[in-house]
Design a protein around this motif. Structure first.
Motif, PDB file in Angstrom:
ATOM      1  N   TYR A  14      55.368  59.080  52.413  1.00  0.00           N
ATOM      2  CA  TYR A  14      54.021  58.701  51.335  1.00  0.00           C
ATOM      3  C   TYR A  14      54.837  58.805  49.742  1.00  0.00           C
ATOM      4  N   SER A  52      50.773  58.927  56.480  1.00  0.00           N
ATOM      5  CA  SER A  52      51.289  58.489  55.095  1.00  0.00           C
ATOM      6  C   SER A  52      50.290  57.666  54.518  1.00  0.00           C
ATOM      7  N   LEU A  56      47.899  57.798  50.995  1.00  0.00           N
ATOM      8  CA  LEU A  56      47.907  56.923  50.010  1.00  0.00           C
ATOM      9  C   LEU A  56      46.437  56.402  49.661  1.00  0.00           C
TER      10      LEU A  56
END
Lengths: 235, 235
Positions: A14, A52, A56
């Motif tokens: 991330y 991840s 986001l």
DNA sequence: AAGTGGTCTAGACCACTGA
DNA sequence: CAGTGGTCTAGACCACTTG
């Protein structure tokens, strides 16, 4: 991916992707590597990579287009978050008055009830350093079986009052910010000149069917200070 | 859980839990069934249940406490979302003026530069139905190698100007809403009486280190209308 | 047809909380 | 100690997009 620290793998991925976006290496509109490619690159599985990417996505950096891939979003610089707490610090310094009135045309229309319906009117003056800085009015339709409002009114924070009638997640609020001249009633109570310009906060408490179950109007004098809002991304 | 419709399993679980919260059957502070119990109840796996719970968490309905369980949140009725678009519809009806000035003490301090530093000042008057309703001022530090601002200024939306210098995710905005009297300069340009009370939007564009890279001040006359904000939950 | 993201499974090990 | 949520694996099938 090797776990060198106690940090979860997905957080490392991330952060790397986020940094590329923040630095501008990945620009809005451009496509990210696919889940499979990222999984290979970081020597992990798709599910971890997806974690991840979901972080986001939630943070507003990217969005997904099924069948195509993940893309960098256009940043939302026009969306602001505004915290408006109701006079929490002013408990002692605020004076209150509760009356039951007939709604009248204006309030009746806003609340979706007849002009002759009974309405609680709750008025508070908010002081700071001995000076009146705001004048708050709340209107709530009277209903049979309502708890004795006078007693409950010590907690005259708006959401709490409404919560007596509806579960706390069953309503939401709309707010408007405008400009007006102080009403005579308010000017009298605040001992200042009538027609003084003030900011006005209009608040509408709505149930899940957009029916208005409470209306509030609050005058903010210049001495109240500024309302503050923020837009941005968590880094 | 049987898939009777095309709806994902996790969405079904999400909706059931969400409805219980909205109806008040699950109150703020109360604990939810554990992941394992939900997985058993819906005849699915923990990962699928977790997906439902993560959606609930993102929507603000619940939070998790590792080692203990999931709890219903207190609703955030004090957090509002405010959309503030910059005059997108007013392109033709706005007049603009660009000058380079010395920052002066006030602007210089806000921008963290010397009072004698050069600053672009961009002024626009926003009209609606032939009437001036707002007066917008933007201040941006002058830097060598800057693109010819006059040319770029056709897109004088603030985030775009700043984006010429920084990647679009590398800055954020703070906004304040206050009350002032119209300045002489603005009153002159808008052909209205000076000292007219107006709402003021102050905007600070900040980089990742909280340095101010742009400052804006916008007068909103009463005829501009009200700013609108919302608080609530997606159902 | 190949590649993409969306959903789902059936396990595993860990750190943490509470009795 | 048993139970909780947090992380992670190595697969699977699906609907969608693109060549």
């Amino acid at each position: 991916m090797k776990k060198t620290t106690g940090e979860p793998v997905y957080q490392g991925i991330y952060k790397e992707l986020r940094n590329q976006i923040v630095k501008g290496e990945l620009k809005p509109g451009s496509i990210l590597p696919s889940e499979n490619e990222l999984a290979a690159r970081y020597e992990t599985t798709r599910m971890t990579v997806r974690k991840s990417l979901q972080v986001l996505e939630h943070s507003g950096f990217i969005y997904s287009w099924p069948g195509k891939g993940y893309y960098v979003s256009e940043p939302k610089h026009h969306t602001f978050t505004l915290e408006f707490q109701e006079d929490e610090s002013a408990e002692q310094s605020s004076f209150r008055e509760i009356t039951m009135i007939r709604a009248g045309k204006e309030i009746g229309t806003l609340l979706g009830i007849g002009a002759s319906a009974r309405v609680w009117k709750i008025v508070r003056v908010i002081y700071q350093d001995g000076e009146a800085i705001a004048y708050d009015m709340k209107y709530i339709p009277y209903q049979k079986g309502m708890p004795t409002l006078e007693k409950e009114i010590n907690y005259a924070i708006f959401p709490d009052i409404v919560s007596n009638q509806l579960p706390p997640f069953a309503f939401h609020t709309k707010m408007e910010i405008g400009l007006e001249a102080l009403s005579e009633e308010a000017a009298l109570a605040m001992k200042c000149s009538t027609q003084e310009p003030v900011m006005v906060l209009y608040r509408y408490f709505l149930d899940d069917k957009e029916r208005c179950i409470g209306y509030g109007k609050k005058y903010l004098r210049k001495s109240y200070g500024r309302l503050k809002a923020q837009s941005g991304y968590l880094l």
